[in-house]
Design an enzyme around this catalytic site. Structure first.
Site, short mmCIF file in Angstrom:
data_model
loop_
_atom_site.label_atom_id
_atom_site.label_comp_id
_atom_site.label_asym_id
_atom_site.label_seq_id
_atom_site.Cartn_x
_atom_site.Cartn_y
_atom_site.Cartn_z
N ASP A 55 7.64 -4.30 6.35
CA ASP A 55 6.79 -4.57 7.50
C ASP A 55 7.49 -4.18 8.80
OD1 ASP A 55 4.53 -5.81 6.05
OD2 ASP A 55 6.13 -7.15 5.41
N SER A 109 0.82 -1.21 0.00
CA SER A 109 0.00 0.00 0.00
C SER A 109 0.86 1.27 0.00
CB SER A 109 -0.94 0.00 1.21
OG SER A 109 -0.21 -0.20 2.41
N GLU A 134 10.65 -9.30 -4.81
CA GLU A 134 11.09 -8.03 -4.22
C GLU A 134 12.58 -8.11 -3.88
OE1 GLU A 134 7.22 -6.18 -1.97
OE2 GLU A 134 8.23 -7.81 -0.96
#
Ligand code: 5RP
Length: 223
Positions: free
Chosen positions: A83, A27, A102
């Site tokens: 995170d 996001s 990633e």
């Protein structure tokens, strides 16, 4: 969301005309990709993007970013979320189950910039479970290895689909909760040595810069 947005938008200013850009997933990178697309149109920039997931591929396409591949181009700058980020800029990633590609993209970039809101900054990694992308047939054997070094494995289940999450590469995700992570670089290597683990979500020692969205504005952390 506002804190993620200011970090993502600030990172879009880091991109220079002519750059090949690694496009992270999540996001926060959503805002980065959105703003990069706007800059490309407004400033007629010549930019190529290399996505890290189907999510960033689709968003890049919608944002007017021309896509290329790792086979065709080297990456000047990669921008990705996280995170958890510790004081040495080690990361836990994989909340979106995209950590394998990633890591390939972020590690290969000339410069790797992480964008987070300030809730992601931690003194030590480990509150967030470490995601492992696992070959489906190795689910039980990998879980046994994990228990042997005191991790608690949990197969990630899908939402709005019955059964487990299936990654972009067709694999499962096992999230592992460790009591403490004292040496992220060592644990990253150890986890990848378990047969059946494709990649784990610890990213040790590859970050160049962290852009943090805080209530007071954007903070830039450099080594
Ligand atoms: C996806 C990731 C994301 O970058 C990470 O989960 C952070 O996501 P968000 O920006 O939505 O908080 O590693 O695999």
């Amino acid at each position: 969301m506002e804190l993620k947005k200011i970090a993502g938008y600030a990172a879009a200013e880091r991109v220079k005309d002519g750059n090949v850009v690694g496009l992270g997933t999540g996001s926060t990178t959503h805002y980065f990709i959105e703003r990069l697309g706007e800059r490309i149109k407004e400033e007629k920039m010549d930019i190529l993007g290399i996505p890290t997931s189907y999510q960033s591929f689709l968003l890049a396409k919608d944002s007017g970013i021309i896509i290329t591949t790792l086979d065709e181009h080297y990456i000047d700058i990669a921008v990705d979320g996280a995170d958890e980020v510790d004081n040495d800029f080690n990361l836990i990633k994989g909340g979106g189950a995209a950590h394998t590609l990633e890591k390939i993209v972020d590690e290969s970039a000339e410069k790797f910039v992480v964008i987070v809101d300030d809730s992601k900054l931690v003194d030590a990694l480990g509150e967030f479970p470490v995601p492992l992308e696992v070959i489906p047939q190795a689910c039980r054997t990998v879980s046994d290895h994990i228990k042997a070094f005191n991790g608690i494995p949990s197969l990630r289940m899908a939402e709005r689909k019955d059964g487990p999450v299936i990654t972009d590469n067709g694999n499962f995700v096992i999230d592992v909760k460790f009591e403490t992570i004292n040496d992220p670089a060592a644990l990253e290597k150890e986890l990848n040595s378990i047969p059946g683990v494709v990649e784990n979500g610890i990213f040790a020692g590859i970050v160049d810069e962290v852009i943090v969205g805080t209530p007071e504005g954007v903070k830039i952390l450099k080594k």
